[in-house]
Design a protein around this motif. Structure first.
Motif, PDB file in Angstrom:
ATOM      1  N   PHE A  27       0.825  -1.204   0.000  1.00 15.05           N
ATOM      2  CA  PHE A  27       0.000   0.000   0.000  1.00 15.05           C
ATOM      3  C   PHE A  27       0.862   1.259   0.000  1.00 15.05           C
ATOM      4  O   PHE A  27       0.628   2.186  -0.781  1.00 15.05           O
ATOM      5  CB  PHE A  27      -0.945  -0.012   1.208  1.00 15.05           C
ATOM      6  CG  PHE A  27      -1.800   1.209   1.296  1.00 15.05           C
ATOM      7  CD1 PHE A  27      -2.887   1.369   0.452  1.00 15.05           C
ATOM      8  CD2 PHE A  27      -1.523   2.203   2.216  1.00 15.05           C
ATOM      9  CE1 PHE A  27      -3.683   2.504   0.528  1.00 15.05           C
ATOM     10  CE2 PHE A  27      -2.300   3.342   2.304  1.00 15.05           C
ATOM     11  CZ  PHE A  27      -3.387   3.492   1.452  1.00 15.05           C
ATOM     12  N   VAL A  28       1.871   1.291   0.852  1.00  7.87           N
ATOM     13  CA  VAL A  28       2.753   2.466   0.919  1.00  7.87           C
ATOM     14  C   VAL A  28       3.521   2.628  -0.389  1.00  7.87           C
ATOM     15  O   VAL A  28       3.730   3.752  -0.867  1.00  7.87           O
ATOM     16  CB  VAL A  28       3.708   2.370   2.130  1.00  7.87           C
ATOM     17  CG1 VAL A  28       4.754   3.467   2.103  1.00  7.87           C
ATOM     18  CG2 VAL A  28       2.911   2.436   3.425  1.00  7.87           C
ATOM     19  N   VAL A  31       1.062   4.154  -2.884  1.00  6.01           N
ATOM     20  CA  VAL A  31       0.815   5.561  -2.528  1.00  6.01           C
ATOM     21  C   VAL A  31       2.034   6.419  -2.853  1.00  6.01           C
ATOM     22  O   VAL A  31       1.901   7.537  -3.357  1.00  6.01           O
ATOM     23  CB  VAL A  31       0.402   5.682  -1.051  1.00  6.01           C
ATOM     24  CG1 VAL A  31       0.399   7.120  -0.587  1.00  6.01           C
ATOM     25  CG2 VAL A  31      -0.961   5.053  -0.839  1.00  6.01           C
ATOM     26  N   TRP A  32       3.222   5.906  -2.586  1.00  2.00           N
ATOM     27  CA  TRP A  32       4.451   6.645  -2.856  1.00  2.00           C
ATOM     28  C   TRP A  32       4.551   6.999  -4.344  1.00  2.00           C
ATOM     29  O   TRP A  32       4.810   8.138  -4.719  1.00  2.00           O
ATOM     30  CB  TRP A  32       5.645   5.810  -2.429  1.00  2.00           C
ATOM     31  CG  TRP A  32       6.955   6.544  -2.429  1.00  2.00           C
ATOM     32  CD1 TRP A  32       7.637   7.034  -3.499  1.00  2.00           C
ATOM     33  CD2 TRP A  32       7.728   6.884  -1.285  1.00  2.00           C
ATOM     34  NE1 TRP A  32       8.789   7.642  -3.110  1.00  2.00           N
ATOM     35  CE2 TRP A  32       8.877   7.567  -1.747  1.00  2.00           C
ATOM     36  CE3 TRP A  32       7.584   6.657   0.073  1.00  2.00           C
ATOM     37  CZ2 TRP A  32       9.872   8.019  -0.884  1.00  2.00           C
ATOM     38  CZ3 TRP A  32       8.563   7.110   0.925  1.00  2.00           C
ATOM     39  CH2 TRP A  32       9.689   7.798   0.443  1.00  2.00           C
ATOM     40  N   LEU A  35       1.695   9.429  -5.437  1.00  2.00           N
ATOM     41  CA  LEU A  35       1.973  10.796  -4.989  1.00  2.00           C
ATOM     42  C   LEU A  35       3.067  11.447  -5.828  1.00  2.00           C
ATOM     43  O   LEU A  35       3.002  12.637  -6.131  1.00  2.00           O
ATOM     44  CB  LEU A  35       2.373  10.815  -3.517  1.00  2.00           C
ATOM     45  CG  LEU A  35       1.254  10.720  -2.510  1.00  2.00           C
ATOM     46  CD1 LEU A  35       1.822  10.648  -1.093  1.00  2.00           C
ATOM     47  CD2 LEU A  35       0.313  11.894  -2.641  1.00  2.00           C
TER      48      LEU A  35
END
Length: 82
Positions: A27-28, A31-32, A35
């Motif tokens: 997930f991170v 998202v990274w 973004l």
């Protein structure tokens, strides 16, 4: 039977932790990268430039390592039941 149940509890806890770590790292990573593409002028992201892609895919690979560890844990645990 309680002796077997007591031994299975730490393995279940480990499997849950590995699954959570796998999901969080994936997930991170997503998202990274999202973004970075949406707003590359964010403070940390702008300093890294295209290295953000390596960071995001590195988190994907970390999640894959957690998935492999989870697979090994499940296989070893199923082998001990018999």
């Amino acid at each position: 039977m309680s002796h077997l149940h007591a031994r299975a509890a730490p393995a279940n806890r480990l499997a849950r932790r590995l699954a959570a770590a796998m999901g969080v790292s994936w997930f991170v990573g997503v998202v990274w990268i999202v973004l970075y593409y949406v707003d590359p002028t964010l403070p940390i992201l702008s300093d890294l430039g295209n290295w953000n892609l390596l960071a995001g895919f590195g988190l994907f690979l970390l999640g894959a390592a957690f998935a492999l560890a989870l697979l090994v844990t499940v296989i070893v645990r199923s082998g001990r039941r018999h």
